[in-house]
Write an enzyme that holds these catalytic residues in place. Structure first.
Site, PDB file in Angstrom:
ATOM      1  N   HIS A   1     -24.174 -30.337-105.026  1.00  0.00           N
ATOM      2  CA  HIS A   1     -25.197 -30.504-104.317  1.00  0.00           C
ATOM      3  C   HIS A   1     -24.902 -30.669-102.713  1.00  0.00           C
ATOM      4  O   HIS A   1     -23.847 -30.695-102.371  1.00  0.00           O
ATOM      5  CB  HIS A   1     -25.455 -31.913-104.740  1.00  0.00           C
ATOM      6  CG  HIS A   1     -26.917 -32.744-104.313  1.00  0.00           C
ATOM      7  ND1 HIS A   1     -26.956 -33.131-103.050  1.00  0.00           N
ATOM      8  CD2 HIS A   1     -28.112 -32.569-104.943  1.00  0.00           C
ATOM      9  CE1 HIS A   1     -28.233 -33.698-102.913  1.00  0.00           C
ATOM     10  NE2 HIS A   1     -28.770 -33.507-103.912  1.00  0.00           N
TER      11      HIS A   1
ATOM     12  N   ASP B   1     -18.595 -36.658-108.074  1.00  0.00           N
ATOM     13  CA  ASP B   1     -19.961 -36.951-107.916  1.00  0.00           C
ATOM     14  C   ASP B   1     -20.440 -37.142-109.245  1.00  0.00           C
ATOM     15  O   ASP B   1     -20.723 -36.159-110.059  1.00  0.00           O
ATOM     16  CB  ASP B   1     -20.689 -35.882-107.254  1.00  0.00           C
ATOM     17  CG  ASP B   1     -22.217 -36.001-106.929  1.00  0.00           C
ATOM     18  OD1 ASP B   1     -22.661 -37.014-107.269  1.00  0.00           O
ATOM     19  OD2 ASP B   1     -22.751 -35.173-106.322  1.00  0.00           O
TER      20      ASP B   1
ATOM     21  N   GLN C   1     -25.405 -36.956-111.716  1.00  0.00           N
ATOM     22  CA  GLN C   1     -26.195 -36.382-112.837  1.00  0.00           C
ATOM     23  C   GLN C   1     -25.658 -36.697-114.019  1.00  0.00           C
ATOM     24  O   GLN C   1     -25.997 -36.343-114.915  1.00  0.00           O
ATOM     25  CB  GLN C   1     -26.125 -34.865-112.300  1.00  0.00           C
ATOM     26  CG  GLN C   1     -27.164 -34.304-111.233  1.00  0.00           C
ATOM     27  CD  GLN C   1     -28.742 -34.962-111.547  1.00  0.00           C
ATOM     28  OE1 GLN C   1     -29.140 -34.904-112.580  1.00  0.00           O
ATOM     29  NE2 GLN C   1     -29.315 -34.891-110.519  1.00  0.00           N
TER      30      GLN C   1
ATOM     31  N   LYS D   1     -31.063 -42.632-110.292  1.00  0.00           N
ATOM     32  CA  LYS D   1     -31.148 -41.611-111.180  1.00  0.00           C
ATOM     33  C   LYS D   1     -30.574 -42.071-112.571  1.00  0.00           C
ATOM     34  O   LYS D   1     -30.491 -41.387-113.638  1.00  0.00           O
ATOM     35  CB  LYS D   1     -29.768 -40.590-110.919  1.00  0.00           C
ATOM     36  CG  LYS D   1     -30.125 -39.734-109.485  1.00  0.00           C
ATOM     37  CD  LYS D   1     -31.041 -38.783-109.514  1.00  0.00           C
ATOM     38  CE  LYS D   1     -31.228 -37.984-108.229  1.00  0.00           C
ATOM     39  NZ  LYS D   1     -30.177 -37.137-107.887  1.00  0.00           N
TER      40      LYS D   1
ATOM     41  N   CYS E   1     -31.803 -28.979-103.431  1.00  0.00           N
ATOM     42  CA  CYS E   1     -30.590 -28.970-102.635  1.00  0.00           C
ATOM     43  C   CYS E   1     -29.199 -28.646-103.160  1.00  0.00           C
ATOM     44  O   CYS E   1     -28.082 -29.302-103.039  1.00  0.00           O
ATOM     45  CB  CYS E   1     -30.268 -30.710-102.506  1.00  0.00           C
ATOM     46  SG  CYS E   1     -31.822 -31.411-101.530  1.00  0.00           S
TER      47      CYS E   1
END
Length: 659
Positions: free
Chosen positions: A376, A453, A456, A479, A617
């Protein structure tokens, strides 16, 4: 003795023999019988006639304490292991009955034994559990209740009792405290085949030594290949999974009930353009359950205050709620301590915090930062800015044509100059699940710190930061069914201690003079000013909601939808799926020949179906596959097969194909 329904009767001959053998004074037979029947009526767990367990009637329900992060899902049936055996469906939320501790016994006591105990003045007490053989622990969640005892154990009864041992051996000791993980029995469970249409040979191939909820299609690369003409007219596969093929692997809490879960999300009752809302834009943001909405309302109605500073009741309530949310996050990630959890506005701010704090302190000219090609923008731009400021070098890990990390190429990028590796756990544009644990280990061999990260990942799969061993892990609350404007940075204690404060102000200080400032220890030194208190509390409620369902259940449900949606999308001529890694979370990206992605998104929206159209993104990611934009439906726990069917039907209408 008799085992008839009215109770049992002592055999008068047996009592007489005991009298003559012991010389003891016995009550008369009628009195002794009455006493014994009263005793058996008072016994706990009196549930039936005969020994209870996997293969006998009258079994008590199995009570298991609530799941904790890291605990595996247990099967509710062991009939495959025990021919002819049946076990009741577990019941949850009810404490297990208290069972007295008993010594091991070799056999069921006979009437003569009972008579001798009564005549000798010994208290007549009968166990509620009978150990199958000497040495078996007597306290077990699955008790062998004995409301009626035969005079001598028959060979059949002994065999039946012994047969219980392999079935209940995982539970043969007292259950652990809630803070401890359960043993990992899932390692021996078979993996689930993707669809019921698998043949016998395919089913045999799918049985692995370890169960993984992230299996994918056997030939993932085929998803991006042109569709043969005959496949366009082939019959559509059944979407349901055959119970004879897929074992019941529901969590220890309860079976996954998507209808009940959908009722928890009030926004799903909305109508868009005259159609019921179908939310397939979960990679952008997730909807909020009523439990989160109610928790936010309660906070503002009953607890609203600033935290950590006042002596009044509302400040104490707000502080407790805020810190309780921090503890819930630590538990959710299996972090050793809540002191390793920093509240931020989102994953983007968390990455920038690490870049501007740890990064500025440790990255110097000529040092190298490694990221991947499927990041991202939030995990690219902060490192570009830091590299430009410090004169560092940014290196990029390539991916293959399916969208998976090339580990051999990654290894070549690592060296003593590598100071930081930062990569995504799940690609937001492709759904690829990266081999995160292996990548962390490889980076640590070169002395580099690692940031993962997880924006997700956390809504799709169980995350264990101790097992992962990353130095930093970040995610956003919105999220994972929580409010917007709140996020989390997890950091190892030494990594946080080695990071100076990023922003200055209230809350993060211990003492201030005009000459110097003494900062609070982590995590508070990174939380300057008044934080987003209410939304942190809301995030805690969202995590509690997920824990009540079980992340393993969510992963399994979403993956069934992913496999079904993938195969249905493949049937649409001219549709190409972008990102076909074998291990994927619930994210699909595709393009449709002859249609702009924004036109596809608009057509779906006209039918109440929300998807994302654009570059997500993640422009470098899509350009790796020759695309500028894609259509991206993405899944969550409240989606069902009907949602997928509606999207497929809308796409076929757009292409003017028969339904």
């Amino acid at each position: 003795m008799s085992t008839s329904d009215p109770g049992f009767q002592f055999d008068e001959d047996a009592v007489a023999q005991a009298k003559s053998a012991t010389g003891a004074v016995f009550p008369d037979v009628a009195t002794l019988t009455q006493m014994a029947n009263e005793l058996f009526r008072a016994l706990p767990n009196r549930a039936g006639t005969g020994v209870t367990g996997a293969s006998l009637p009258g079994a008590p329900s199995l009570h298991v304490p609530p799941s904790v992060p890291g605990s595996p899902s247990y099967p509710t049936s062991y009939s495959a292991a025990i021919p002819g055996a049946e076990m009741r469906q577990p019941q949850f939320g009810v404490p297990a009955p208290s069972v007295p501790s008993l010594p091991s016994i070799d056999k069921v006591p006979s009437e003569a034994d009972i008579a001798r105990m009564a005549g000798s003045g010994m208290p007549v007490s009968f166990p509620t559990e009978v150990a199958p053989f000497k040495g078996t622990p007597s306290l077990s969640p699955i008790g062998a209740v004995v409301p009626s005892i035969p005079s001598t154990p028959s060979q059949t009864a002994v065999a039946q009792t012994a047969a219980l041992v392999p079935a209940i051996s995982p539970f043969s000791l007292p259950l652990p405290d809630f803070d401890l993980p359960f043993p990992n029995f899932e390692a021996s469970l078979p993996s689930i085949p993707p669809l019921a249409t698998l043949g016998t040979e395919d089913v045999a191939k799918s049985s692995l030594n370890a169960f993984s909820p992230y299996y994918f299609l056997e030939h993932a690369g085929a998803l991006s290949q042109p569709i043969a003409p005959e496949s366009q007219t082939a019959p559509r596969p059944a979407r349901s999974f055959s119970p004879s093929v897929v074992p019941d692997l529901s969590s220890i809490r309860h079976q996954f009930d998507v209808t009940s879960i959908r009722n928890d999300f009030p926004i799903l009752r909305e109508r868009v353009n005259g159609h019921p809302l179908i939310w397939l834009d979960n990679a952008a943001t997730t909807q909020k359950p009523q439990a989160v909405i109610d928790r936010l309302t309660y906070f503002y109605e009953h607890e609203n205050s600033n935290i950590h500073r006042a002596a009044h009741d509302l400040a104490a309530r707000a502080t407790d709620a805020y810190e309780d949310a921090r503890s819930k996050v630590a538990h959710f990630l299996n972090a050793p301590s809540s002191k390793e959890i920093v509240f931020v506005r989102g994953a983007t701010e968390a990455i920038n915090l690490v870049a501007q704090s740890w990064g500025r302190q440790h990255i110097n000219k000529g040092d190298e930062i490694v990221i991947s090609w499927i990041e991202h923008h939030a995990n690219i731009v902060p490192w570009q800015m830091l590299a430009a400021e410090k004169g560092a070098i940014l290196r990029v890990i390539p991916v293959d044509d399916s969208g998976q990390i090339l580990l051999d190429e990654y290894e070549k990028l690592l060296s003593s100059r590598t100071k930081l590796v930062s990569f995504t756990h799940v690609s937001n544009a492709l759904g690829t699940i990266t081999p995160a644990q292996q990548m962390v280990q490889m980076a640590h061999r070169y002395g580099a710190r690692v940031l993962v990260d997880g924006a997700q990942a956390v809504s799709h799969m169980r995350v264990d930061v101790q097992s992962l061993d990353a130095d930093f892990y970040v995610f956003s609350g919105h999220k994972v069914f929580g409010p917007t404007g709140i996020g989390v940075l997890y950091g190892k204690p030494d990594a946080l201690a080695d990071s100076p404060p990023w922003q200055g102000g209230g809350n993060m200080i211990a003492d201030v003079t005009f000459e110097k400032t003494i900062y609070q220890p982590p995590p508070f030194r990174f939380e300057a000013g008044t934080g987003n208190i209410a939304d942190a509390v809301g995030l805690g409620a969202a995590i509690a909601y997920l824990d009540s369902i079980g992340m393993e259940n969510i992963s399994r449900h979403e993956h069934e939808l992913l496999v079904y949606a993938t195969q249905e999308l493949m049937r649409i001529p001219g549709l190409c799926i972008i990102g076909t890694a074998k291990e994927k979370a619930g994210v699909l990206s595709f393009v449709l020949d002859g249609y702009k992605t924004e036109d596809v998104g608009a057509a779906l929206n006209r039918e109440g179906i929300a998807v994302r159209s654009g570059h997500h993104c993640a422009q470098p990611t899509l350009r790796r596959f020759g695309q500028e934009t894609t259509v991206r439906p993405s899944l969550a726990l409240y989606n069902n097969f009907e949602d997928i069917d509606a999207m497929i039907a809308a796409l076929r209408r757009l292409k003017q194909l028969p339904a």
